[in-house]
Write a protein that holds these residues in place. Structure first.
Motif, PDB file in Angstrom:
ATOM      1  N   PRO A 281      28.255  46.228  40.703  1.00  0.00           N
ATOM      2  CA  PRO A 281      29.189  46.446  39.728  1.00  0.00           C
ATOM      3  C   PRO A 281      28.287  46.539  38.360  1.00  0.00           C
ATOM      4  O   PRO A 281      28.749  47.381  37.572  1.00  0.00           O
ATOM      5  CB  PRO A 281      29.847  45.183  39.528  1.00  0.00           C
ATOM      6  N   CYS A 355      37.723  49.368  39.704  1.00  0.00           N
ATOM      7  CA  CYS A 355      37.533  47.745  40.130  1.00  0.00           C
ATOM      8  C   CYS A 355      35.897  47.560  40.100  1.00  0.00           C
ATOM      9  O   CYS A 355      35.778  46.302  39.668  1.00  0.00           O
ATOM     10  CB  CYS A 355      37.796  48.032  41.853  1.00  0.00           C
ATOM     11  N   VAL A 359      35.089  43.973  37.999  1.00  0.00           N
ATOM     12  CA  VAL A 359      34.412  43.174  38.725  1.00  0.00           C
ATOM     13  C   VAL A 359      33.203  42.764  37.703  1.00  0.00           C
ATOM     14  O   VAL A 359      32.624  41.821  37.407  1.00  0.00           O
ATOM     15  CB  VAL A 359      33.771  43.416  40.099  1.00  0.00           C
ATOM     16  N   CYS A 362      34.147  40.623  34.703  1.00  0.00           N
ATOM     17  CA  CYS A 362      34.508  39.175  34.979  1.00  0.00           C
ATOM     18  C   CYS A 362      33.258  38.299  35.291  1.00  0.00           C
ATOM     19  O   CYS A 362      33.193  37.279  35.083  1.00  0.00           O
ATOM     20  CB  CYS A 362      35.552  39.319  36.339  1.00  0.00           C
ATOM     21  N   LYS A 363      32.276  39.049  35.935  1.00  0.00           N
ATOM     22  CA  LYS A 363      31.012  38.561  36.285  1.00  0.00           C
ATOM     23  C   LYS A 363      30.304  38.080  34.979  1.00  0.00           C
ATOM     24  O   LYS A 363      29.914  36.946  34.845  1.00  0.00           O
ATOM     25  CB  LYS A 363      30.168  39.273  37.139  1.00  0.00           C
TER      26      LYS A 363
END
Length: 535
Positions: A281, A355, A359, A362-363
């Motif tokens: 990501p 997606c 991700v 969020c990480k």
């Protein structure tokens, strides 16, 4: 074996960090532990130590495979040198791996050759654990860990200076030194940091050399430093605007040769390495920006590489685009995890650029908020940081448009659309380039295709002139080109051989078009199966 040592040890590290992170958080919130040392030694770490000690009782099972025999001997040699009071860097171990050792064992070399057979898999596992702060050098004192005496190591060898040692002492990156560093994995985080600093602060020639070194043995075979190497490569592929930058072109396009070298990690093995380390990501966000920028450039400029080859915007775009598409395939959740929750989106929607960016956001947004993350940061470089601002798909309109168009083409067997506006000129030019021999001797493949009265050379030159447009414009036109080619093939105006040759010419012209070509192959199979029902 390299990936096993890297990923397995890293997985154990994450388990230990999670447990000890919870112990630290409990200690921080406990009134009885205020002001006490926050360092905790968890049960998992103690069990790891016990397991490695007991592993020495199974020496017959620890014989290293031939490809890592030298590395196993180096790991044992490191312990011997530590116990002898003669600590050395990677230069000594590099000396051991050379082929210029005397064939006859005499005097001190006799003892040295006997010692070379002492390394085993436990030495490799222990060194990988030390590199991740799971163990310390006290393990060298374990009974039976090493079976040689310190006086069996010749002093003349311990003074050998390696490529990495030379670099740390300030040597310049000469071609000979670069070749050594590419072929030899780094032995410490400090050495990888040194290469990273050269990559961001060095001259143009030095930055290219640094990129070549990072993508060499330290990435593929350096299991003790692989985690750091992939992090630094990911950071370099997400470059920020340099301070006081005033160039006429964008800061990314000015670094095209450097970025193209880093994108050279697109081999299947390297894709798996980044995927197993969970960095897809983060890397996808950098590649998305590179694709957006270089795909929007007209190929009117080029760079001459050290090999004498020319590098264009299209080549950088194609390499980055191909790597990005590979990451979309490899970075996905297990099927069991998808099926366990009814609210989870379908499996196919997980393979999307949105997606990966979600991700990534969020990480980075949540990283560092837990004790486990703080434990992990202790292992990572202090000079490494990633921007935490969210990256959204809407920030890349060209890529977003292509992705939507691609999804529409996959969902339908035949688009049924007719290109309009400037796109039809690109469609005609591509068809003229792909099927120039056919166009000269037969009717055009599309109503708008240029007349066939022109000579082959003039028609090709005219087509190539019209194709000096951004790569995204080429990709937008390709679905229409393929639809026209497949229709002509279905009606017999184009043979399958001519179709295959034309598709190959298209892939040579713009390698990034291979993805849509695969879609065309799928459509062709359907047409062969159902014939006129699809027309």
């Amino acid at each position: 074996m390299c990936m096993l040592l890297s990923i397995t040890t890293l997985a154990v590290t994450h388990i230990i960090e999670e447990e000890e992170g919870q112990l630290i958080e409990e200690a921080e919130h406990s009134p009885t532990n205020q002001g006490k040392d926050k360092q905790a030694l968890g049960k998992c770490r103690r069990e790891l130590i016990t397991s490695l000690q007991l592993l020495g009782d199974y020496e017959s099972l620890l014989t290293p495979p031939q490809p890592v025999l030298v590395e196993a001997n180096q790991a044992a040699a490191k312990a011997i040198m530590f116990l002898s009071g003669k600590p050395v860097g990677s230069g000594y171990f590099e000396y051991m791996s050379t082929n210029d050792m005397p064939m006859k064992c005499c005097d001190t070399h006799f003892f040295f050759c006997v010692f070379l057979a002492a390394g085993n898999l436990r030495h490799l596992i222990v060194e990988a654990s030390i590199a991740r702060n799971l163990l310390d050098t006290s393990v060298y004192y374990w009974p039976g860990y090493v079976n040689a005496c310190s006086n069996q190591i010749p002093c003349s060898i311990s003074n050998h200076v390696s490529g990495w040692s030379s670099l740390m002492e300030g040597s310049q990156l000469t071609p000979a030194l670069v070749n050594v560093l590419v072929a030899t994995p780094a032995s410490s985080l400090a050495e990888i940091e040194k290469i990273y600093e050269i990559a961001i602060n060095g001259s143009d020639e030095e930055t290219i050399s640094a990129a070549t070194i990072l993508c060499g043995a330290s990435l593929v075979r350096g299991w003790n430093v692989q985690e750091h190497t992939v992090l630094f490569i990911t950071k370099l592929l997400s470059p920020l605007v340099p301070p006081n930058y005033s160039g006429a072109e964008g800061h990314l396009t000015s670094q095209a040769p450097f970025l193209n070298l880093l994108i050279g990690i697109s081999s299947v093995d390297c894709v798996h390495i980044f995927s197993l380390h969970g960095l897809v990501p983060l890397l996808a966000a950098g590649l998305t920006l590179i694709c957006e920028v270089f795909g929007s450039c007209v190929p009117d400029a080029s760079w001459t590489l050290a090999t004498g080859e020319k590098l264009t915007h299209w080549e950088v775009f194609s390499n980055a685009f191909t790597l990005l598409l590979r990451f979309w395939r490899f970075d996905h959740l297990p099927v069991e995890q998808v099926r366990s929750d009814a609210t989870t989106p379908p499996f196919g929607s997980l393979l999307s650029p949105e997606c990966l960016l979600l991700v990534r956001n969020c990480k980075l947004a949540s990283f560092g908020s837990t004790a486990k993350d703080r434990q992990r940061l202790k292992r990572w470089s202090n000079i490494l940081c990633f921007p935490v601002e969210p990256v959204l798909m809407d920030s890349f309109p060209k890529l977003n448009f292509w992705y939507r168009q691609h999804q529409e083409c996959i969902a339908s067997i035949r688009s049924g659309r007719v290109p309009g506006g400037p796109v039809h000129q690109i469609v005609d030019a591509l068809l003229g380039m792909m099927f120039r021999k056919v166009s000269n001797d037969a009717e055009p493949l599309t109503p708008t295709t240029s007349g066939s009265s022109s000579s082959s050379g003039l028609a090709l030159d005219d087509a190539l002139m019209k194709l000096k447009v951004p790569a995204w414009d080429i990709l937008e036109a390709i679905p229409f080109v393929l639809d026209a080619a497949l229709t002509s093939c279905a009606y017999g105006r184009l043979s399958t051989r001519e179709l295959a040759t034309g598709l190959k010419d298209l892939a040579d012209f713009l390698p990034a078009s291979l993805v849509t070509t695969l879609q065309a192959t799928f459509q062709l199979k359907l047409r062969e199966a159902y014939g006129s029902q699809l027309l």
